[in-house]
Design a protein around this motif. Structure first.
Motif, PDB file in Angstrom:
ATOM      1  N   TYR A  38      25.787 -14.683  72.493  1.00  0.00           N
ATOM      2  CA  TYR A  38      27.030 -14.841  73.261  1.00  0.00           C
ATOM      3  C   TYR A  38      27.620 -16.235  73.024  1.00  0.00           C
ATOM      4  N   ALA A  39      26.719 -17.236  72.962  1.00  0.00           N
ATOM      5  CA  ALA A  39      27.178 -18.610  72.727  1.00  0.00           C
ATOM      6  C   ALA A  39      27.790 -18.739  71.330  1.00  0.00           C
ATOM      7  N   ILE A  40      27.163 -18.068  70.342  1.00  0.00           N
ATOM      8  CA  ILE A  40      27.686 -18.132  68.966  1.00  0.00           C
ATOM      9  C   ILE A  40      29.079 -17.496  68.906  1.00  0.00           C
ATOM     10  N   THR A  41      29.211 -16.341  69.575  1.00  0.00           N
ATOM     11  CA  THR A  41      30.525 -15.674  69.594  1.00  0.00           C
ATOM     12  C   THR A  41      31.559 -16.590  70.236  1.00  0.00           C
ATOM     13  N   GLY A  42      31.185 -17.190  71.380  1.00  0.00           N
ATOM     14  CA  GLY A  42      32.102 -18.107  72.068  1.00  0.00           C
ATOM     15  C   GLY A  42      32.479 -19.271  71.166  1.00  0.00           C
ATOM     16  N   TYR A  43      31.486 -19.823  70.459  1.00  0.00           N
ATOM     17  CA  TYR A  43      31.727 -20.954  69.558  1.00  0.00           C
ATOM     18  C   TYR A  43      32.733 -20.560  68.475  1.00  0.00           C
ATOM     19  N   ALA A  44      32.475 -19.410  67.845  1.00  0.00           N
ATOM     20  CA  ALA A  44      33.342 -18.979  66.736  1.00  0.00           C
ATOM     21  C   ALA A  44      34.775 -18.774  67.228  1.00  0.00           C
ATOM     22  N   LEU A  45      34.920 -18.154  68.398  1.00  0.00           N
ATOM     23  CA  LEU A  45      36.276 -17.884  68.895  1.00  0.00           C
ATOM     24  C   LEU A  45      37.020 -19.179  69.230  1.00  0.00           C
ATOM     25  N   ILE A  63      39.717 -13.968  59.743  1.00  0.00           N
ATOM     26  CA  ILE A  63      39.152 -12.624  59.597  1.00  0.00           C
ATOM     27  C   ILE A  63      37.725 -12.712  59.035  1.00  0.00           C
ATOM     28  N   GLY A  64      37.512 -13.641  58.095  1.00  0.00           N
ATOM     29  CA  GLY A  64      36.185 -13.822  57.499  1.00  0.00           C
ATOM     30  C   GLY A  64      35.151 -14.193  58.550  1.00  0.00           C
ATOM     31  N   VAL A  65      35.485 -15.161  59.403  1.00  0.00           N
ATOM     32  CA  VAL A  65      34.550 -15.586  60.453  1.00  0.00           C
ATOM     33  C   VAL A  65      34.235 -14.403  61.371  1.00  0.00           C
ATOM     34  N   LEU A  66      35.252 -13.640  61.718  1.00  0.00           N
ATOM     35  CA  LEU A  66      35.038 -12.498  62.625  1.00  0.00           C
ATOM     36  C   LEU A  66      34.196 -11.413  61.966  1.00  0.00           C
ATOM     37  N   LEU A  67      34.386 -11.204  60.664  1.00  0.00           N
ATOM     38  CA  LEU A  67      33.576 -10.203  59.959  1.00  0.00           C
ATOM     39  C   LEU A  67      32.104 -10.623  59.947  1.00  0.00           C
ATOM     40  N   VAL A  68      31.872 -11.909  59.663  1.00  0.00           N
ATOM     41  CA  VAL A  68      30.487 -12.408  59.665  1.00  0.00           C
ATOM     42  C   VAL A  68      29.893 -12.227  61.062  1.00  0.00           C
ATOM     43  N   SER A  76      30.712 -10.057  63.289  1.00  0.00           N
ATOM     44  CA  SER A  76      30.441  -8.643  63.576  1.00  0.00           C
ATOM     45  C   SER A  76      29.175  -8.169  62.877  1.00  0.00           C
ATOM     46  N   MET A  77      28.789  -8.869  61.794  1.00  0.00           N
ATOM     47  CA  MET A  77      27.578  -8.472  61.076  1.00  0.00           C
ATOM     48  C   MET A  77      26.330  -9.014  61.767  1.00  0.00           C
ATOM     49  N   ILE A  78      26.444 -10.233  62.322  1.00  0.00           N
ATOM     50  CA  ILE A  78      25.236 -10.826  62.910  1.00  0.00           C
ATOM     51  C   ILE A  78      25.098 -10.544  64.415  1.00  0.00           C
ATOM     52  N   THR A  79      26.152 -10.058  65.038  1.00  0.00           N
ATOM     53  CA  THR A  79      26.043  -9.734  66.473  1.00  0.00           C
ATOM     54  C   THR A  79      26.638  -8.346  66.728  1.00  0.00           C
ATOM     55  N   ASP A  80      26.367  -7.827  67.923  1.00  0.00           N
ATOM     56  CA  ASP A  80      26.986  -6.558  68.311  1.00  0.00           C
ATOM     57  C   ASP A  80      28.299  -6.908  69.015  1.00  0.00           C
ATOM     58  N   LEU A  81      29.363  -7.024  68.212  1.00  0.00           N
ATOM     59  CA  LEU A  81      30.653  -7.510  68.706  1.00  0.00           C
ATOM     60  C   LEU A  81      31.190  -6.644  69.858  1.00  0.00           C
ATOM     61  N   LEU A  82      31.046  -5.331  69.727  1.00  0.00           N
ATOM     62  CA  LEU A  82      31.583  -4.431  70.756  1.00  0.00           C
ATOM     63  C   LEU A  82      30.879  -4.668  72.093  1.00  0.00           C
ATOM     64  N   LYS A  83      29.550  -4.884  72.025  1.00  0.00           N
ATOM     65  CA  LYS A  83      28.793  -5.121  73.257  1.00  0.00           C
ATOM     66  C   LYS A  83      29.155  -6.488  73.851  1.00  0.00           C
TER      67      LYS A  83
END
Lengths: 280, 263
Positions: B184-191, B242-247, B249-256
């Motif tokens: 969750y922290a990684i997703t927050g960081y990327a966004l 888009i590249g960051v988001l694709l990566v 989505s591969m390393i995390t469950d983006l939908l969850k």
């Protein structure tokens, strides 16, 4: 100090940061709004109401009304489009849902400047929709479609769509579909199920989304300047123009404070309305 | 809704959202010096200018540097606020959390105006640190909400088990809590990082032209006569996003992570 725990100490970090760099700037803004403009610098320390008095001139009044109108229209349109779209997307298979989520997240993260620029080209005479319509023979004399009020609204919608869609996503993806299925099994048409069963469940979420977007569009700067005509410019453009262009920080601050108060009243009304609805 | 109607509607929306990018992509690879579409002759010359001329390289470097540090700041605030709320479940925790939601509730111009006055008042107007801190604090809402999902998914049993086995609160945080909330922290960081890279108004109001970021550079170019380099810059950053988001989505469950399924 009896109940003081280490967690309180950790809490001092976010509390300090938010107080210092979020509430602090807002407090400074309020203070500066009473200062006098210094034609040779930024401002002189004073306590005058002049900056607020200017707001009541017909110029600022007209712009305020215009900002409210364009933001409200943009907010309603974006929710009208995003709500049914998200309803359809959440019923898709996981792979397509992921495609849409990545598309929406990309849009949400993309700069207003890039989106505005993209629409500028798309609506231009030399490259976009007008050229295409001329080429297929639907428009004899194609001309650029921007700047215009409609172009600005399109910009607003592109900007807000992803935000609204992602706001609806958790609730819609996790919704209990059995009620809709039951209504359909009983012979209700899909359109009627949508209006009578789905919509009422999302009343609060829809109102929340419209208000959030309204407040967001009030503060948008790039879309009106890139896609709108000067007569479409909102209060944000005027505030930026006064504060940075004319170096009149006190006036910019006073206009921002008025916008802040207006926003707080709207948020307060929303919270009050939601609480009342929950109680009833 | 009728299936045909549904498909038509969703295709129309997809077209409206994707079309602008296709046009910008077309303009960015057009050899012609005038901005026009469709491209008459293909060339990557605008991308070459973008990545070789200091006029563009400096704003790119500024944007990336601000984003990397601001996102770190944002996630650290969000993590601490969530930990406090989860640990205390009291009014104090709720207050800190509510403060973090605050910036998202206000129109961006108010935040930008406040920041502008504040940094001018303390003599840091036009400094890169001002933009970093402002971005870090104002985008905190995103990681705050995302990381709160991670804390909500934490089972009390796991934490209790760790404590029963003699772990100190710090060890429990490091070994149990942090690994569980990390995605969750990684997703927050990327966004936050990509939003910071793309943000215009706060950067402009806090630093003016002293710290030119890529959106400021693009905006000025569009406003005061533009070349197709603007299109290549817009495209490069769209692809980066888009590249960051694709990566991700591969390393995390983006939908969850975005609340698409129950934790």
């Amino acid at each position: 100090m009896r109940h003081f725990k280490p967690a309180h100490l950790i809490g001092m970090y976010p509390l300090g940061m938010m107080c210092l760099f979020f509430l602090g700037p807002l407090a400074f803004m309020i203070v500066v709004s009473f200062y006098e403009r210094d034609p040779l610098g930024f401002y002189n320390v004073a306590f005058v109401w002049d900056n607020y008095a200017k707001f009541f001139s017909s110029f600022y009044y007209t712009i305020s009304m215009r900002s409210i109108w364009s933001s409200a229209l943009g907010a309603v349109l974006v929710v009208l489009l995003a709500f049914p779209a998200m309803f359809i997307i959440t019923d898709m298979v996981r792979r397509w849902q992921l495609f849409w989520i990545i598309l929406l997240l990309s849009l949400m993260c993309l700069s207003e400047v890039i989106l505005g620029f993209a629409w500028l080209i798309l609506l231009s005479e030399s490259s976009g929709i007008p050229k295409f319509l001329g080429w297929v023979g639907l428009w004899d004399d194609p001309r650029s479609l921007s700047p215009s009020f409609a172009a600005m609204l399109i910009g607003f919608i592109t900007l807000g769509f992803s935000l609204v869609a992602l706001m609806f996503y958790p609730q819609m993806a996790q919704r209990d579909r059995s009620i809709e299925e039951a209504a359909r099994t009983l012979g209700t048409s899909p359109a009627r199920v949508f209006i009578k069963v789905v919509l009422p469940n999302y009343r609060t979420a829809i109102i929340g989304a419209v208000v959030t977007m309204f407040v967001y569009f009030l503060g948008v700067f790039v879309m009106p300047t890139m896609l709108g005509r000067p007569q479409d410019w909102n209060m944000t453009v005027i505030i930026t123009d006064k504060a940075v262009g004319d170096a009149n920080m006190p006036l910019g601050a006073a206009l921002s404070v008025i916008m802040l108060l207006f926003t707080l009243v709207i948020i307060g009304a929303l919270m009050f309305g939601t609480r009342k609805e929950r109680q009833s | 809704m009728n299936t045909v109607l549904k498909r038509g509607f969703i295709w129309l929306i997809a077209a409206g959202l994707i079309l602008p990018f296709l046009i910008v992509a077309g303009v960015s690879i057009n050899a012609n010096s005038n901005i026009s579409f469709p491209p008459t002759e293909l060339s990557l010359r605008w991308y070459t200018i973008l990545f070789t001329e200091s006029d563009w390289l400096i704003p790119i470097r500024n944007s990336l540097m601000i984003a990397v540090v601001a996102a770190f700041l944002s996630v650290s605030i969000a993590l601490a606020a969530n930990y406090v709320l989860w640990r205390l479940k009291s009014g104090f925790g709720k207050f800190v959390f509510a403060l973090g939601i605050g910036p998202f509730m206000l129109p961006p111009i108010i935040i930008a105006m406040g920041a502008s006055v504040f940094w001018a008042e303390i003599g840091m107007y036009g400094r890169v640190e001002a933009t970093i801190i402002s971005h870090g604090v104002f985008f905190v809402t995103l990681p705050l909400v995302i990381i709160s999902r991670g804390f909500a998914a934490l089972s009390d049993d796991v934490v209790e088990a760790s404590r029963t086995m003699g772990a100190t609160p710090w060890q429990t945080f490091k070994k149990v809590i942090f690994p569980l909330v990390l995605p969750y922290a990684i997703t927050g960081y990327a966004l936050v990082a990509i939003i910071s890279v793309n943000e215009y108004l706060i950067s402009y109001m806090v630093s003016g032209f002293a710290v030119e970021t890529l959106p400021i550079r693009i905006f000025n170019n569009v406003r005061y006569g533009y070349t197709p380099v603007v299109a290549s810059a817009a495209m490069a950053f769209a692809l980066f996003t888009i590249g960051v988001l694709l990566v991700l989505s591969m390393i995390t469950d983006l939908l969850k992570l975005l609340g698409g399924s129950r934790d």
